[in-house]
Design an enzyme around this catalytic site. Structure first.
Site, PDB file in Angstrom:
ATOM      1  N   HIS A  75      19.315   6.623   9.106  1.00 21.01           N
ATOM      2  CA  HIS A  75      19.164   5.202  10.131  1.00 21.01           C
ATOM      3  C   HIS A  75      20.307   5.075  11.547  1.00 21.01           C
ATOM      4  O   HIS A  75      20.356   4.449  11.946  1.00 21.01           O
ATOM      5  CB  HIS A  75      18.693   4.278   9.564  1.00 21.01           C
ATOM      6  CG  HIS A  75      17.612   4.427   8.441  1.00 21.01           C
ATOM      7  ND1 HIS A  75      17.525   3.640   7.299  1.00 21.01           N
ATOM      8  CD2 HIS A  75      17.113   5.394   8.332  1.00 21.01           C
ATOM      9  CE1 HIS A  75      16.766   3.396   6.540  1.00 21.01           C
ATOM     10  NE2 HIS A  75      16.091   4.917   6.756  1.00 21.01           N
ATOM     11  N   TYR A 112      23.417   4.381  10.958  1.00 23.85           N
ATOM     12  CA  TYR A 112      24.849   3.650  10.524  1.00 23.85           C
ATOM     13  C   TYR A 112      25.675   4.230  10.908  1.00 23.85           C
ATOM     14  O   TYR A 112      25.392   5.730  11.055  1.00 23.85           O
ATOM     15  CB  TYR A 112      24.153   2.320   9.359  1.00 23.85           C
ATOM     16  CG  TYR A 112      23.588   1.875   9.577  1.00 23.85           C
ATOM     17  CD1 TYR A 112      23.423   0.433  10.471  1.00 23.85           C
ATOM     18  CD2 TYR A 112      22.206   1.631   8.234  1.00 23.85           C
ATOM     19  CE1 TYR A 112      22.491  -0.183  10.645  1.00 23.85           C
ATOM     20  CE2 TYR A 112      20.676   0.480   8.987  1.00 23.85           C
ATOM     21  CZ  TYR A 112      21.399   0.418  10.267  1.00 23.85           C
ATOM     22  OH  TYR A 112      20.525  -0.733  10.333  1.00 23.85           O
ATOM     23  N   HIS A 125      24.600   4.983   1.422  1.00 32.40           N
ATOM     24  CA  HIS A 125      23.718   4.934   3.487  1.00 32.40           C
ATOM     25  C   HIS A 125      23.901   6.049   3.811  1.00 32.40           C
ATOM     26  O   HIS A 125      24.939   5.256   4.687  1.00 32.40           O
ATOM     27  CB  HIS A 125      23.348   3.434   2.834  1.00 32.40           C
ATOM     28  CG  HIS A 125      22.165   3.181   4.194  1.00 32.40           C
ATOM     29  ND1 HIS A 125      22.036   3.740   5.085  1.00 32.40           N
ATOM     30  CD2 HIS A 125      21.499   2.056   4.424  1.00 32.40           C
ATOM     31  CE1 HIS A 125      20.642   3.524   5.937  1.00 32.40           C
ATOM     32  NE2 HIS A 125      20.716   2.396   5.818  1.00 32.40           N
TER      33      HIS A 125
HETATM   34  C1  FMN Z   1      12.782  -6.165   6.145  1.00 27.44           C
HETATM   35  C2  FMN Z   1      13.647  -4.357   5.709  1.00 27.44           C
HETATM   36  C3  FMN Z   1      15.099  -4.168   5.069  1.00 27.44           C
HETATM   37  C4  FMN Z   1      14.956  -2.574   5.713  1.00 27.44           C
HETATM   38  N1  FMN Z   1      16.285  -2.747   4.817  1.00 27.44           N
HETATM   39  C5  FMN Z   1      16.940  -1.527   4.762  1.00 27.44           C
HETATM   40  C6  FMN Z   1      18.360  -1.558   3.973  1.00 27.44           C
HETATM   41  O1  FMN Z   1      18.904  -2.267   3.769  1.00 27.44           O
HETATM   42  N2  FMN Z   1      19.180   0.102   3.701  1.00 27.44           N
HETATM   43  C7  FMN Z   1      17.714   0.933   3.281  1.00 27.44           C
HETATM   44  O2  FMN Z   1      18.637   2.305   3.443  1.00 27.44           O
HETATM   45  N3  FMN Z   1      16.819   0.581   4.491  1.00 27.44           N
HETATM   46  C8  FMN Z   1      16.590  -0.321   4.614  1.00 27.44           C
HETATM   47  N4  FMN Z   1      14.820  -0.514   5.069  1.00 27.44           N
HETATM   48  C9  FMN Z   1      13.989   0.525   5.220  1.00 27.44           C
HETATM   49  C10 FMN Z   1      12.936   0.377   3.637  1.00 27.44           C
HETATM   50  O3  FMN Z   1      14.047   0.905   2.677  1.00 27.44           O
HETATM   51  C11 FMN Z   1      12.375   1.407   3.726  1.00 27.44           C
HETATM   52  O4  FMN Z   1      12.743   2.768   3.493  1.00 27.44           O
HETATM   53  C12 FMN Z   1      11.013   1.343   4.865  1.00 27.44           C
HETATM   54  O5  FMN Z   1      10.560   0.033   4.502  1.00 27.44           O
HETATM   55  C13 FMN Z   1      10.020   2.416   4.665  1.00 27.44           C
HETATM   56  O6  FMN Z   1       9.147   2.316   3.133  1.00 27.44           O
HETATM   57  P1  FMN Z   1       7.835   1.193   3.167  1.00 27.44           P
HETATM   58  O7  FMN Z   1       6.876   2.367   3.627  1.00 27.44           O
HETATM   59  O8  FMN Z   1       7.198   0.946   1.793  1.00 27.44           O
HETATM   60  O9  FMN Z   1       8.148   0.004   4.402  1.00 27.44           O
HETATM   61  C14 FMN Z   1      14.347  -1.654   5.501  1.00 27.44           C
HETATM   62  C15 FMN Z   1      12.631  -1.938   5.814  1.00 27.44           C
HETATM   63  C16 FMN Z   1      12.412  -3.264   5.736  1.00 27.44           C
HETATM   64  C17 FMN Z   1      10.878  -3.833   6.047  1.00 27.44           C
END
Ligand code: FMN
Ligand code: FAD
Length: 784
Positions: free
Chosen positions: A584, A586, A581
């Protein structure tokens, strides 16, 4: 009312005749600097919908235009010795001269005064006018004069184009791409009357300069284009009808959009912009004339609705502006994608994509035509393309069977094959105690593994307790956690044919915060029990969060060792795939972004320096991860903040990770700064994945607002990414992939054996729904 239209293009003429028709008492004059037959350009294209709209407002003009139309269905591509043709696209074309002549004749019939060969200098030259229409085209003098009120935003695009014609007749909208020693040229060709076709030649500025076309006059330019497209022209000549233009006839497209569309001048007359004077649309989408005609219709409609008297003009113009500016923006956004595709195709697609895929990419360039839409247009061509795609993905398709849609083709990296292209994106659940995943995670990940996706990615998992975002985040810093993960991995392998990936990360400056539903909410510090934070620099994520320590070399060594230890535990747990990762905001992302890394040492400054430690971590992790298993890296390809990471940097970042052994880039964006201003929309991050895939030459995983099978199929088919990650839709529906397969009628989709009776029911419900929709459409057609 006394109305003067400055400019007798489609906008001025059409508005003039519509207003005269609305009320013959209006005194309408159209002032045009050219002679009636002296016009620049060849054919224009528009759609059946525009014609229907015009028919409602003036049947006579619509009928005449209809009569003069050339209609064609096919698009044909000439590319690298291939000719590929697909049908069902439905265009109509008409000569610009013919269109203007129809409008001029209708104006005369309705008693609109047409004044030719008069260059209107200013709106103030018409002191007794109630309304002045500035329909004076893209270089509008009126707009320029009142620029401080209209606030035009004019963007000059980098490509050069020349608008030519030919008497060679084409029976399809034809695109021809030709490579020269300096780069690619493309021609957009369409027939617009019985003898003539428009032939627009376009190339990037640097290619144009390298060929010395800036110094070429019109004859030289024509000779150059005739030679370049000789195979296609088969001896036919190219022609210009822009002889009145001096110097080079090669133009740059200018995207124009105005903040304000009308004003009251010092004579007390209202002045309003219309057509190209107020907005432009790129020829790649061919809607400039449509927009101009629809402006005229909307303004007339508002006069009809609110009253066509001088007292009502202000209110009418305000309504016109508010309605038309929204529609314009919508169209300009769609045109933008198509325009950019042609601007970058030489560098990004022509050399990278095989002709079949290049055709698909070109057809879907505006991102408004979807995969299923292509099937409606030409099922045979799409079926052939799906077969080609599936065979390249290693699927043996019997001759009498349709190929699986691209979404359902397998994908192999190193020793791992995913059964299809859908990935459950990592989603933090904040539901661990002491970093230990439990029954919750078994059920959560297990359900999604049974839901049809090719791979499920576990949420960001932390290599040490202080690497967590929240106290509920999972870990891999001890063997108990390793064993808990193994139970989940084993269950997924035993009960599904999905692969399972681990995502390892470190929260860095965004650690020690609440779960979204706890305390003050996400991204805010815990009320009690906070732990010290580390980052690239001593800069807090936001005004509300703690100041992290800027890491020293000892910290870097410790964290790297933690990542390696976590990787070994992930390998022992049997995960199929590992993701690092680096997105974002981090820890690893905080090193990469200039918004968060202000170091003065070897790990700060240039992108190369900012990447140094993240690459070191990647290399150490890669060495600890089994060689036959893939590793991806999640990055933020755009910080959405001035001075932050841009998609251009993202290509360099991807190249750097590729060089140290990354197999795939998982292309996310944002969350690096609370000041970000992302432009959301369907598949909004996919263009970054596309660019990285073509320019850095590495496989990509697209993510972000991908919510239908149609999106996945279009992305994978066009080669914009190799896999698609879907996050939030999987929260609502663990069986999202099974559901989408049923929705598009993909019956061979394998389901868990225990769920098979649900498969048949879901498929027949969707089939019934589809049939009912088709019936409703037919019924509507009949009653219309
Ligand atoms: C509840 C939630 C938790 C997430 N946790 C992570 C994570 O642990 N690691 C990560 O790289 N992205 C995380 N994301 C981002 C998602 O993997 C994804 O990139 C983002 O939601 C956009 O995709 P979508 O439009 O299909 O929701 C999270 C998103 C949501 C909604
Ligand atoms: C290469 C190319 C291809 C295109 N292809 C298409 C297509 O396929 N389909 C499509 O819909 N659109 C196409 N367009 C766009 C289209 O031509 C314009 O969007 C459309 O003509 C706009 O109409 P308009 O009336 O606003 O402006 P214009 O058609 O530009 O008319 C403005 C008129 O005002 C006159 N004028 C300017 N200043 C003065 C003055 N001071 N006094 C008197 N007269 C003045 C000009 O002579 C001109 O006749 C294309 C454009 C280009 C450049």
């Amino acid at each position: 009312m006394k109305i003067v239209c400055i400019g007798g293009g489609p906008a001025g003429l059409y508005f003039g005749l519509l207003m005269k028709k609305l009320n013959p008492a209006h005194d309408v004059t159209v002032v045009e600097r050219n002679r009636p037959y002296d016009t620049f350009g060849w054919g224009v294209v528009f759609s059946d919908a525009t014609m229907d709209n015009m028919r409602q407002w003036d049947k006579e003009t619509a009928d005449e235009i209809q009569e003069a139309f050339n209609h064609w269905d096919d698009i044909e591509l000439f590319f690298k010795g291939h000719r590929i043709r697909s049908g069902g696209h439905g265009f109509v074309g008409i000569g610009r001269k013919k269109l203007l002549n129809i409008l001029q004749a209708r104006c005369e019939a309705l008693d609109v005064k047409l004044v030719f060969e008069t260059d209107a200098d200013s709106d103030l030259d018409y002191p007794d006018a109630d309304l002045v229409i500035a329909s004076d085209g893209i270089n509008s003098k009126v707009r320029t004069k009142y620029a401080s009120v209209f606030k035009p935003d004019i963007v000059t695009r980098p490509n050069r184009y020349i608008w030519l014609g030919t008497h060679r007749l084409y029976d399809a909208f034809t695109f021809d791409f030709q490579r020269t020693e300096h780069g690619w040229f493309q021609a957009h060709i369409y027939k617009f009357d019985d003898q003539t076709a428009t032939f627009i030649v376009e190339c990037p500025e640097h290619v144009w300069l390298a060929h010395g076309l800036d110094k070429a006059d019109q004859n030289d330019s024509i000779a150059f284009c005739e030679k370049l497209f000789a195979d296609n022209l088969q001896g036919a000549k190219l022609m210009t009808n822009a002889r009145h233009l001096r110097g080079s006839a090669w133009l740059n497209f200018q995207r124009v959009v105005c903040d304000q569309w009308w004003l009251k001048n010092e004579n007390g007359a209202h002045v309003v912009l219309m057509g190209d004077a107020v907005h432009t649309a790129h020829f790649a989408i061919g809607s400039g004339t449509k927009l101009a005609l629809e402006d005229a219709i909307e303004l007339t409609r508002q006069f009809q609705r609110l009253g066509d008297s001088p007292a009502k003009i202000g209110e009418v113009l305000e309504t016109y502006q508010s309605l038309r500016s929204v529609e314009t923006l919508r169209l300009q956004n769609a045109a933008w994608n198509a325009m950019e595709w042609f601007e970058v195709c030489g560098a990004r697609y022509c050399d990278q994509l095989p002709p079949e895929q290049f055709m698909y990419s070109m057809l879907t360039r505006s991102q408004r035509i979807s995969h299923e839409n292509l099937r409606l247009r030409d099922a045979q061509w799409l079926g052939g393309y799906e077969r080609w795609f599936a065979e390249r993905a290693g699927v043996k398709v019997p001759a009498n069977m349709p190929a699986p849609p691209p979404m359902f083709t397998p994908y192999t990296l190193r020793g791992v094959t995913l059964k299809n292209r859908v990935v459950v994106s990592p989603m933090a659940q904040y539901s661990c105690v002491n970093g230990l995943p439990g029954d919750y995670h078994l059920v959560h990940l297990g359900a999604r593994a049974m839901g049809g996706a090719g791979m499920v990615v576990a949420e960001m998992t932390c290599a040490s307790p202080d690497a967590r975002i929240t106290p509920g985040c999972p870990g891999l810093w001890n063997d108990e956690q390793g064993a808990a993960w193994k139970r989940i991995v084993d269950w997924v392998h035993a009960n599904s044919d999905a692969k399972i990936a681990m995502q390892i990360g470190h929260a860095g400056p965004k650690g020690s915060t609440n779960a979204p539903w706890q305390g003050a909410g996400a991204d805010l510090p815990l009320e009690t029990g906070n732990w010290p934070l580390i980052s690239a620099s001593a800069q807090p994520y936001s005004a509300d969060t703690a100041v992290p320590k800027a890491m020293d070399r000892a910290d870097m060594d410790r964290v790297k060792a933690d990542f390696v230890a976590a990787t070994k535990r992930a390998a022992a747990a049997g995960f199929d795939w590992l993701e690092l990762h680096c997105a974002h905001g981090y820890l690893l992302s905080a090193f990469i972004s200039p918004l968060t890394n202000h170091r003065k040492d070897d790990y700060g400054g240039s992108l190369e320096n900012r990447l140094r430690w993240p690459l070191e971590v990647f290399a150490a992790v890669r060495a600890a991860w089994p060689a036959d298993k893939p590793m991806s890296v999640r990055i933020s390809a755009h910080d959405w903040v001035d001075g932050g990471i841009t998609p251009n940097d993202a290509v360099a970042i991807a190249r750097a990770f590729k060089a140290v052994g990354a197999d795939m880039i998982d292309v996310s964006s944002g969350q690096v700064s609370p000041d970000q201003k992302p432009t959301y929309g369907r598949m909004y991050q996919t263009p970054f994945a596309d660019r990285i895939r073509q320019e850095a030459g590495i496989a990509t995983l697209a993510v972000g607002a991908i919510s239908e099978a149609d999106h996945v199929n279009a992305i994978i088919s066009a080669g914009r990414a190799d896999l698609c990650a879907v996050a939030r839709p999987h929260l609502a529906n663990p069986a999202w992939t099974l559901t989408e397969a049923a929705k598009i009628g993909y019956v061979p989709m394998p389901w868990p054996k225990q769920y098979l009776s649900g498969k048949q029911q879901m498929e027949s419900l969707f089939a019934r729904e589809k049939a009912a929709q088709a019936q409703a459409i037919e019924a509507a057609k009949i009653s219309a």
